[in-house]
Design a protein around this motif. Structure first.
Motif, short mmCIF file in Angstrom:
data_model
loop_
_atom_site.label_atom_id
_atom_site.label_comp_id
_atom_site.label_asym_id
_atom_site.label_seq_id
_atom_site.Cartn_x
_atom_site.Cartn_y
_atom_site.Cartn_z
N THR A 54 0.84 -1.19 0.00
CA THR A 54 0.00 0.00 0.00
C THR A 54 0.87 1.25 0.00
O THR A 54 1.93 1.29 0.63
CB THR A 54 -0.91 0.02 1.24
OG1 THR A 54 -0.14 -0.28 2.40
CG2 THR A 54 -2.03 -0.99 1.11
N GLY A 57 -1.57 5.65 4.05
CA GLY A 57 -2.67 5.31 4.94
C GLY A 57 -2.20 4.52 6.14
O GLY A 57 -1.13 3.91 6.14
N ALA A 58 -3.00 4.52 7.19
CA ALA A 58 -2.63 3.82 8.42
C ALA A 58 -2.67 2.31 8.24
O ALA A 58 -1.85 1.58 8.80
CB ALA A 58 -3.56 4.24 9.56
N GLU A 59 -3.63 1.81 7.44
CA GLU A 59 -3.70 0.37 7.17
C GLU A 59 -2.63 -0.01 6.16
O GLU A 59 -2.45 0.67 5.15
CB GLU A 59 -5.09 0.00 6.65
CG GLU A 59 -5.27 -1.50 6.49
CD GLU A 59 -6.68 -1.85 6.06
OE1 GLU A 59 -7.30 -2.70 6.69
OE2 GLU A 59 -7.16 -1.25 5.06
N ARG A 60 -1.94 -1.12 6.41
CA ARG A 60 -0.84 -1.52 5.53
C ARG A 60 -1.06 -2.95 5.05
O ARG A 60 -1.33 -3.86 5.85
CB ARG A 60 0.50 -1.43 6.26
CG ARG A 60 1.69 -1.87 5.43
CD ARG A 60 3.00 -1.66 6.17
NE ARG A 60 4.13 -2.17 5.44
CZ ARG A 60 4.75 -1.53 4.47
NH1 ARG A 60 4.33 -0.33 4.11
NH2 ARG A 60 5.79 -2.05 3.85
N ARG A 90 -1.60 -5.08 8.35
CA ARG A 90 -1.60 -4.37 9.63
C ARG A 90 -2.81 -3.46 9.65
O ARG A 90 -3.04 -2.68 8.72
CB ARG A 90 -0.32 -3.57 9.81
CG ARG A 90 -0.31 -2.73 11.09
CD ARG A 90 1.04 -2.12 11.33
NE ARG A 90 1.01 -1.18 12.45
CZ ARG A 90 2.07 -0.80 13.14
NH1 ARG A 90 3.26 -1.28 12.82
NH2 ARG A 90 1.95 0.04 14.13
N SER A 91 -3.56 -3.53 10.76
CA SER A 91 -4.83 -2.81 10.84
C SER A 91 -4.60 -1.31 11.01
O SER A 91 -3.53 -0.85 11.39
CB SER A 91 -5.64 -3.34 12.03
OG SER A 91 -5.00 -2.99 13.24
N ALA A 92 -5.67 -0.56 10.75
CA ALA A 92 -5.63 0.89 10.89
C ALA A 92 -6.20 1.33 12.22
O ALA A 92 -7.03 2.22 12.30
CB ALA A 92 -6.39 1.55 9.74
N HIS A 93 -5.76 0.64 13.30
CA HIS A 93 -6.24 1.02 14.62
C HIS A 93 -5.66 2.38 15.02
O HIS A 93 -4.76 2.92 14.37
CB HIS A 93 -5.82 -0.03 15.66
CG HIS A 93 -6.56 -1.32 15.52
ND1 HIS A 93 -6.44 -2.34 16.41
CD2 HIS A 93 -7.43 -1.75 14.57
CE1 HIS A 93 -7.20 -3.35 16.03
NE2 HIS A 93 -7.80 -3.01 14.92
N SER A 95 -3.32 4.86 17.29
CA SER A 95 -1.89 4.70 17.51
C SER A 95 -1.57 3.84 18.74
O SER A 95 -0.49 3.28 18.85
CB SER A 95 -1.23 6.07 17.66
OG SER A 95 -1.79 6.79 18.75
N HIS A 98 -2.80 -1.98 17.57
CA HIS A 98 -2.90 -2.44 16.19
C HIS A 98 -2.87 -3.97 16.16
O HIS A 98 -2.45 -4.62 17.12
CB HIS A 98 -1.79 -1.88 15.30
CG HIS A 98 -0.43 -2.39 15.63
ND1 HIS A 98 0.44 -1.72 16.44
CD2 HIS A 98 0.21 -3.53 15.24
CE1 HIS A 98 1.57 -2.39 16.55
NE2 HIS A 98 1.46 -3.50 15.84
#
Length: 388
Positions: A54, A57-60, A90-93, A95, A98
Motif C-alpha cells: 500500500t 494510509g494507516a492500514e498496511r 496491519r490494521s488501521a487502529h 496509535s 494495532h
C-alpha cells in the motif's frame, strides 16, 4: 535505505509495485561444508523478487514473492531452486493499538553448512515451510502488551545418497502451535521493565502409534517447549539502548516406553544497539533456544549463540559491515557437543535508486569430536541488485 536512494517503484491504484533482480557469484573452497571431502567450486545465484504494498494510509497491506536459482560449475547436484511468498496486513487502529496478520509459504533448501544438513545426501535437502502469525499490541499509558498466536509446518522431501538409495526424511515432518505474551512497563524516563512468556507444542508425524515407528531406532520427539524471562530495557544518552532478560526454558517430552529426559535450565536474551556516532553502529544479539535435528536418535539441540555486528558508513552510500557469530550446540541425545563460528565482512555500495552492489567474505566452521559434523571453509561473494 540511504536517503535519496529509495527504490522508485510503480504505482498501481493505491499500491506500489517494486520488482527487483539480484545476481550473485560465489566462490568457495569447501562447497560441501565437510571435513573429509573439501572441494572448490563457483556458482551463480539468480533471484527475482517482486513486492506490492500500500502506498499510504494507516492500514498496511504487503504481498511479496521470490524465486531463487543457484547454478554450480562443478557440482551439478548442488544446484537448487527456492521460491516463496508472503502476505502481511496491519490494521488501521488508533496509535495505541494495532493488529497484524502474516502468512508465509516457502520451498526452502537446507544449506550444507547447517547442522540440519544430511551429510550423506547427494544434493541439498529441501522442505516446505508454512507459517501463520496473528499479533495484537495494546498501549495503556506506561504499559504496552503484545499477544501473538502462531503456527508452523515443515514437510521435508526425501533425498538420494551417492548410490541412488532413498534417504527417507518423513520422520522430520512436524507441526508447531504456540504463542507468546510480551510486556513492557516504562518505570523511569529511560528504563523499562520487560518480560515474556512463550509456549509451543511440537507434534511430529512419526511417533508412537504410527505403524512405521521403530522405538529402537527413532525417538518420539513430541513435546512442549516453554520459556519465561524478565529483565530491563533501557536507553542511554550516549546512544546505547536495548533489552536484556533472563529466565528459564524447558522442553518436556511426551511419555513413552524409553522416556526422554526433560531438558531445562537457565536462559537469556539480549539485544543491544549502540549508535557510537552518526556513521557507526554496533549491535549485539544473544540468546538461548531449542532447535531441531536431522537425526532419528536426537531430539534436537539446545543452542546458545551470540552475534556482534558493526556497521560503518565509509561514504554516504558505501557501508562496511563486519560481524562475528558463535553458537554452542548441546545435543538432546547420544552425540558430541558442537560449536559453530563464523566471521564475515561485507561491503554495500548504492550507486543510485536502481543499482546497488555488494561484496562479501566469510569464514565459517564447526568443531566437533564427530568428524561427520566438523568443517571449515571460506566463501567469497560478489553481486548486484537491480530495482525497476
Amino acid at each position: 535505505m540511504f536517503n535519496g536512494y529509495e527504490p522508485i517503484g510503480g504505482r498501481i491504484g493505491s499500491f506500489f509495485l517494486f520488482p527487483e533482480l539480484r545476481l550473485e557469484g560465489e566462490a568457495t573452497d569447501n562447497v560441501l561444508a565437510t571435513e573429509t571431502n573439501q572441494q572448490d567450486d563457483v556458482s551463480l545465484n539468480i533471484r527475482p523478487v517482486v513486492s506490492l504494498t500500500t502506498a499510504d494510509g494507516a492500514e498496511r497491506i504487503s504481498v511479496s514473492g521470490f524465486y531463487d536459482r543457484s547454478i554450480h560449475a562443478d557440482f551439478d547436484g548442488e544446484d537448487t531452486d527456492q521460491f516463496g511468498s508472503r502476505f502481511f496486513w496491519r490494521s488501521a487502529h488508533i496509535s495505541e493499538s494495532h493488529t497484524e496478520i502474516e502468512l508465509v509459504g516457502e520451498r526452502h533448501v537446507i544449506g550444507r553448512e547447517s547442522v540440519a544438513n544430511v551429510d550423506e545426501a547427494n544434493s541439498p535437502i529441501h522442505n516446505g515451510r508454512f507459517t501463520a502469525r496473528v499479533r495484537y499490541k495494546q498501549v495503556l499509558n506506561r504499559l504496552s502488551l503484545e499477544v501473538e498466536a502462531r503456527g508452523y509446518r515443515a514437510d521435508f522431501a526425501d533425498a538420494l545418497d551417492a548410490n541412488g538409495n532413498v534417504l527417507d526424511q518423513d520422520f522430520r515432518d512436524y507441526t508447531v502451535l504456540g504463542g507468546i505474551i510480551k510486556g513492557r512497563y516504562l518505570w523511569r524516563e529511560s528504563i523499562s521493565l520487560v518480560g515474556f512468556v512463550a509456549v509451543e507444542k511440537l507434534d511430529y508425524d512419526l511417533g508412537i502409534g504410527d505403524p512405521s515407528f521403530d522405538p529402537l531406532s527413532t525417538v518420539d520427539r513430541d513435546s512442549v517447549r516453554w520459556q519465561v524471562e524478565g529483565g530491563v530495557g533501557f536507553f542511554a544518552q550516549n546512544g546505547l539502548y536495548g533489552d536484556v532478560t533472563v529466565g528459564y526454558l524447558e522442553r518436556t517430552f511426551n511419555a513413552q516406553p524409553i522416556q526422554l529426559n526433560n531438558i531445562g535450565g537457565f536462559s537469556f536474551t539480549a539485544d543491544l544497539l549502540w549508535n557510537v556516532n552518526p556513521i557507526t553502529t554496533l549491535r549485539l544479539t544473544a540468546g538461548s533456544e531449542f532447535i531441531e535435528a536431522a537425526s532419528r536418535t536426537l531430539a534436537g539441540y539446545r543452542s546458545t549463540s551470540a552475534t556482534l555486528e558493526v556497521q560503518r558508513a565509509i561514504m554516504p552510500n558505501l557501508v562496511a559491515t563486519p560481524s562475528l557469530r558463535v553458537s554452542h550446540l548441546n545435543p538432546i541425545g547420544p552425540a558430541f557437543d558442537r560449536t559453530e563460528y563464523s566471521g564475515n565482512i561485507r561491503l554495500d555500495y548504492v550507486m543510485n535508486r536502481r543499482w546497488s552492489f555488494f561484496s562479501q567474505y566469510r569464514h565459517s566452521g564447526r568443531n566437533s569430536n564427530d568428524v561427520q559434523f566438523a568443517y571449515n571453509g571460506n566463501w567469497f561473494n560478489l553481486g548486484t541488485r537491480i530495482r525497476f
